[in-house]
Write a protein that holds these residues in place. Sequence first.
Motif, PDB file in Angstrom:
ATOM      1  N   VAL A   1      -3.633   5.745  -8.584  1.00 26.03           N
ATOM      2  CA  VAL A   1      -3.756   4.769  -7.814  1.00 26.03           C
ATOM      3  C   VAL A   1      -5.083   4.414  -7.912  1.00 26.03           C
ATOM      4  CG1 VAL A   1      -3.689   4.815  -5.942  1.00 26.03           C
ATOM      5  CG2 VAL A   1      -1.841   6.194  -6.650  1.00 26.03           C
TER       6      VAL A   1
ATOM      7  N   VAL B   1       1.387   9.624  -5.779  1.00 30.24           N
ATOM      8  CA  VAL B   1       0.571  10.384  -5.964  1.00 30.24           C
ATOM      9  C   VAL B   1       2.099  11.992  -6.148  1.00 30.24           C
ATOM     10  CG1 VAL B   1      -1.045  11.805  -4.451  1.00 30.24           C
ATOM     11  CG2 VAL B   1      -1.766  10.187  -4.896  1.00 30.24           C
TER      12      VAL B   1
ATOM     13  N   ALA C   1       1.318   3.743  -2.981  1.00 25.84           N
ATOM     14  CA  ALA C   1      -0.031   4.400  -3.815  1.00 25.84           C
ATOM     15  C   ALA C   1       0.984   6.131  -3.194  1.00 25.84           C
ATOM     16  CB  ALA C   1      -1.040   4.298  -2.560  1.00 25.84           C
TER      17      ALA C   1
ATOM     18  N   PHE D   1      -6.805   0.534  -7.940  1.00 22.20           N
ATOM     19  CA  PHE D   1      -6.909   0.127  -7.026  1.00 22.20           C
ATOM     20  C   PHE D   1      -8.559  -0.878  -7.932  1.00 22.20           C
ATOM     21  CE2 PHE D   1      -6.849   3.620  -3.233  1.00 22.20           C
ATOM     22  CZ  PHE D   1      -6.082   3.127  -3.389  1.00 22.20           C
TER      23      PHE D   1
ATOM     24  N   MET E   1      -4.689   8.528  -0.464  1.00 25.79           N
ATOM     25  CA  MET E   1      -4.292   7.421  -0.958  1.00 25.79           C
ATOM     26  C   MET E   1      -4.035   5.616  -0.143  1.00 25.79           C
ATOM     27  SD  MET E   1      -5.546   7.894  -4.586  1.00 25.79           S
ATOM     28  CE  MET E   1      -6.689   8.914  -3.483  1.00 25.79           C
ATOM     29  N   LEU E   2      -3.117   6.234   0.472  1.00 25.09           N
ATOM     30  CA  LEU E   2      -2.346   5.356   1.702  1.00 25.09           C
ATOM     31  C   LEU E   2      -3.691   4.707   1.844  1.00 25.09           C
ATOM     32  CD1 LEU E   2      -0.366   3.311   2.214  1.00 25.09           C
ATOM     33  CD2 LEU E   2       0.667   5.920   4.044  1.00 25.09           C
TER      34      LEU E   2
ATOM     35  N   ALA F   1      -5.771   2.817   0.754  1.00 25.90           N
ATOM     36  CA  ALA F   1      -5.923   1.361   0.114  1.00 25.90           C
ATOM     37  C   ALA F   1      -5.513   0.062   1.222  1.00 25.90           C
ATOM     38  CB  ALA F   1      -4.273   1.847  -0.369  1.00 25.90           C
TER      39      ALA F   1
ATOM     40  N   THR G   1       0.615  -0.979   0.145  1.00 27.09           N
ATOM     41  CA  THR G   1      -0.102  -0.570   0.136  1.00 27.09           C
ATOM     42  C   THR G   1       0.659   1.165  -0.035  1.00 27.09           C
ATOM     43  OG1 THR G   1      -0.155   0.319   2.720  1.00 27.09           O
ATOM     44  CG2 THR G   1      -1.585  -1.315   1.017  1.00 27.09           C
TER      45      THR G   1
END
Length: 206
Positions: free
Chosen positions: A66, A55, A51, A70, A141-142, A145, A48
């Motif tokens: 990202v 970005v 991600a 997904f 985004m982290l 995820a 993860t």
Amino acid sequence: PMAAYFTLAALSLLRALDTRDLGDAAVALVLALACPTLKQPGLVWLATLAAPVAVALLPRIGVKLVLAGFGVVVCALLVLAQTSATVMGYHLHLDFAPPWNGLFESLFMLGTWNILWYGIFAAAIVGAREWLAPRIAPLTMLVGAGVLFLFFVFAFTNARAWVESQTTVNRALLHLAPLLFVWAMLVFRAAAQRLAPAPAAATTAA
């Protein structure tokens, strides 16, 4: 230990991406590589971390990249679920049956987390416009995820039994909870700064 290693690895990585400091990057690398040594899901938590890197290094297309990733991962897992495969000890099966009652009880009704999840959800709603702000998007985004990983595990694998029995669900959530708390504080602070009234212009005596 997984929660501590992953949280510190992620925060060190985010700082390294912001400052380009090699020391922070080294700390992030060591802690990230330690995650899989603790337990098998550490491999996923390690993955993860890609991600926020995407970005931060590709600000124009990183978020879209990202999100596309997904989608690819979800499609791949759905294909695997049709074969009843076993991945890292989780038995995948295409049987979408999220244990909503157990999750709601664990997050909001029991005393394990106190008011943590109420605060995270409130901050997420208040700061919804800040999720993809340049300084927050990598962390968004982290945690996205991480949430996707946990949701798939609880919805499509034998791990749903852990939720209903309230055995290991809180330990699984603990891996991501510290980062979610940090993320909630950042989006709330950004929203508060945006909504705060501008200071009145100083007046001078005639």
